[in-house]
Design an enzyme around this catalytic site. Structure first.
Site, short mmCIF file in Angstrom:
data_model
loop_
_atom_site.label_atom_id
_atom_site.label_comp_id
_atom_site.label_asym_id
_atom_site.label_seq_id
_atom_site.Cartn_x
_atom_site.Cartn_y
_atom_site.Cartn_z
N GLU A 18 49.19 31.75 46.88
CA GLU A 18 48.99 33.21 46.90
C GLU A 18 50.32 33.89 47.18
OE1 GLU A 18 45.71 34.90 49.54
OE2 GLU A 18 47.48 35.70 50.53
N TYR A 50 46.10 42.25 47.38
CA TYR A 50 46.05 43.71 47.19
C TYR A 50 46.20 44.37 48.56
CZ TYR A 50 45.11 48.25 45.46
OH TYR A 50 45.27 49.57 45.11
N ASP A 126 40.36 44.82 54.79
CA ASP A 126 40.28 45.13 56.23
C ASP A 126 40.33 46.63 56.44
OD1 ASP A 126 39.99 42.68 57.51
OD2 ASP A 126 42.07 42.18 57.09
N ALA A 144 31.77 43.36 50.19
CA ALA A 144 32.19 42.65 48.99
C ALA A 144 31.01 42.47 48.03
CB ALA A 144 32.78 41.30 49.37
N GLN A 246 54.23 32.39 65.50
CA GLN A 246 52.96 32.38 64.75
C GLN A 246 51.81 31.70 65.50
OE1 GLN A 246 54.03 30.79 60.91
NE2 GLN A 246 54.63 32.80 60.14
N LYS A 305 57.26 33.54 51.45
CA LYS A 305 58.31 32.56 51.75
C LYS A 305 57.83 31.20 51.26
CE LYS A 305 60.44 35.00 55.53
NZ LYS A 305 59.49 36.06 55.87
P1 FAD Z 1 32.45 40.76 53.21
O1 FAD Z 1 31.97 39.59 52.45
O2 FAD Z 1 31.96 42.10 52.80
O3 FAD Z 1 32.06 40.51 54.75
C1 FAD Z 1 32.55 41.38 55.78
C2 FAD Z 1 31.67 41.23 57.02
O4 FAD Z 1 30.41 41.82 56.79
C3 FAD Z 1 31.36 39.79 57.42
O5 FAD Z 1 31.29 39.75 58.82
C4 FAD Z 1 30.01 39.49 56.79
O6 FAD Z 1 29.29 38.52 57.53
C5 FAD Z 1 29.35 40.84 56.84
N1 FAD Z 1 28.54 41.15 55.64
C6 FAD Z 1 28.79 40.80 54.38
N2 FAD Z 1 27.87 41.36 53.54
C7 FAD Z 1 27.04 42.07 54.33
C8 FAD Z 1 25.91 42.89 54.06
N3 FAD Z 1 25.46 43.05 52.82
N4 FAD Z 1 25.29 43.50 55.11
C9 FAD Z 1 25.76 43.33 56.40
N5 FAD Z 1 26.85 42.54 56.70
C10 FAD Z 1 27.46 41.94 55.67
N6 FAD Z 1 42.35 41.66 52.45
C11 FAD Z 1 43.04 42.59 51.74
O7 FAD Z 1 43.06 43.76 52.11
N7 FAD Z 1 43.72 42.22 50.60
C12 FAD Z 1 43.73 40.95 50.13
O8 FAD Z 1 44.36 40.66 49.11
C13 FAD Z 1 43.00 39.96 50.86
N8 FAD Z 1 42.94 38.68 50.42
C14 FAD Z 1 42.17 37.76 51.11
C15 FAD Z 1 42.03 36.45 50.59
C16 FAD Z 1 41.26 35.51 51.27
C17 FAD Z 1 41.11 34.12 50.71
C18 FAD Z 1 40.60 35.87 52.48
C19 FAD Z 1 39.80 34.84 53.24
C20 FAD Z 1 40.72 37.15 53.00
C21 FAD Z 1 41.49 38.12 52.32
N9 FAD Z 1 41.61 39.44 52.76
C22 FAD Z 1 42.31 40.37 52.05
C23 FAD Z 1 40.99 39.83 54.04
C24 FAD Z 1 39.54 40.36 53.86
O9 FAD Z 1 39.55 41.53 53.09
C25 FAD Z 1 38.99 40.61 55.25
O10 FAD Z 1 38.79 39.40 55.93
C26 FAD Z 1 37.75 41.49 55.33
O11 FAD Z 1 37.58 41.87 56.70
C27 FAD Z 1 36.46 40.82 54.88
O12 FAD Z 1 36.44 40.65 53.52
P2 FAD Z 1 35.20 39.89 52.81
O13 FAD Z 1 35.40 40.03 51.36
O14 FAD Z 1 35.06 38.54 53.38
O15 FAD Z 1 34.01 40.86 53.29
#
Ligand code: FAD
Length: 317
Positions: A18, A50, A126, A144, A246, A305
């Site tokens: 990534e 992103y 986030d 998501a 870290q 890096k």
């Molecule tokens: P979700 O799947 O929406 O989950 C978020 C929280 O809500 C979880 O606690 C879940 O249990 C809960 N939840 C999920 N669906 C529901 C629902 N329908 N009702 C109630 N609760 C629910 N962030 C960035 O800004 N840019 C990036 O490019 C980026 N890349 C990432 C790549 C990876 C591999 C990972 C692991 C994380 C990345 N992140 C990135 C961070 C990510 O956006 C955060 O961790 C964010 O807080 C959660 O994203 P998610 O898609 O897992 O959320």
């Protein structure tokens, strides 16, 4: 090509990584310089993160502070196109709910589709630093799952404007994120996995995990996911430790544990060069063990890096 096809065509564990878009104002050559050496290990795809808009305060001449919206790392779509063009590999853009209306998401997906991007990693994103909780954009998505539903609809030719005629379906392979040590907002791991399962039932075809340093956490997580009926590939995400700091910074940002052995070894390092060496050795051992377990792909967080990722890959691929 779809990421799932890369996985099913593979004869051995794949290598991928990534990258972050360069900071605003930086030259894209810096990014290419970090990717170039890693191409030796033939990644079939490269993820591009992103980064949403943030707010900062600038002091003006009259002494007042002005709130300014800025995106520190713009360019995800353009970088995906540049990667595809320069390296002829699949670029996987991360798309997020935060900061986007549904309309803006649709337009971004149209751009990606026109560019021949076949995969998207669908995420919530986030909260911005000045907000304690995630707040969606007005007319945007909360989770998501909702963003995933929009991509799934476009994959069946359903756009936001239901009056559009003869719409062309997109064909994105959808990936989602997961957390072997639980997402920090989830009340418990089972609940988090319940929502992960929902993402898969709604059309996610593969999963990429948050970084972890103790493989047992990944193995236990995969076992629970399989018991819960989640059967798509679960790609482990790995981050080599590169600085002494870290061992406290990563747990506070990513809500993950650093195993005692690793923390002790890093603490004993006299400087970051020594810490980097420990990080590479740990990464090699972790990766070897995961390959033996039979993971489909090892996905590394280079965070701009590539030297440590290169040294790990050199020992394995
Ligand atoms: P979700 O799947 O929406 O989950 C978020 C929280 O809500 C979880 O606690 C879940 O249990 C809960 N939840 C999920 N669906 C529901 C629902 N329908 N009702 C109630 N609760 C629910 N962030 C960035 O800004 N840019 C990036 O490019 C980026 N890349 C990432 C790549 C990876 C591999 C990972 C692991 C994380 C990345 N992140 C990135 C961070 C990510 O956006 C955060 O961790 C964010 O807080 C959660 O994203 P998610 O898609 O897992 O959320």
């Amino acid at each position: 090509m779809k990421l799932t096809e890369h996985i099913s065509n593979a004869k051995s564990t794949l290598f991928s990584f990534e990258v972050l878009p360069p900071l605003k104002g930086e030259n894209i050559q810096n990014l290419f310089d970090s990717i170039d050496p890693l191409m030796e290990f033939k990644p079939p795809f490269i993820d591009v993160t992103y980064h949403r808009q943030e707010y900062m305060y600038k002091q003006r001449g009259n002494g007042l502070l002005e709130k300014i919206a800025t995106r520190k790392r713009p360019g995800t779509v353009g970088i995906c196109a540049a990667i595809k063009n320069r390296y002829n590999v699949d670029a996987v853009p991360h798309i997020i709910c935060g900061g986007f209306t549904r309309e803006e998401t649709e337009n971004a997906l149209i751009d990606l589709h026109f560019l021949g991007i076949d995969n998207v990693l669908v995420l919530r994103g986030d909260s911005i630093k000045s907000e304690p909780n995630f707040i969606p954009e007005k007319g945007g998505h909360n989770y998501a799952t909702e963003l995933l539903e929009q991509v799934r609809c476009m994959n069946t030719g359903i756009y936001l404007d239901e009056d559009l005629l003869n719409t062309y379906p997109t064909n994105f392979c959808i990936g989602v994120a997961a957390y072997p040590e639980k997402h920090f907002e989830a009340p418990n791991l089972k609940t988090d996995i319940k929502y992960l399962k929902k993402k898969v039932e709604m059309g996610a075809e593969y999963i990429v995990t948050q970084m972890f340093f103790d493989n047992q956490k990944y193995y236990d997580f995969v076992k629970t996911c399989r018991q819960e009926g989640i059967n798509v590939p679960i790609i482990p995400g790995l981050k080599p430790i590169t600085t002494k700091k870290q061992i406290t910074v990563l747990p506070s940002i990513f809500h993950i544990d650093i195993p005692e052995d690793l923390a002790d070894a890093i603490e004993q390092c006299k400087n970051n060069d020594e810490a980097k060496k420990v990080g590479v050795d740990w990464g090699i051992q972790q990766s070897k063990d995961l390959i033996e377990f039979g993971v489909p792909c090892l996905h590394y967080y280079s965070m701009g890096k590539s030297e440590s990722v290169y040294n790990i890959a050199k020992a394995l691929f």
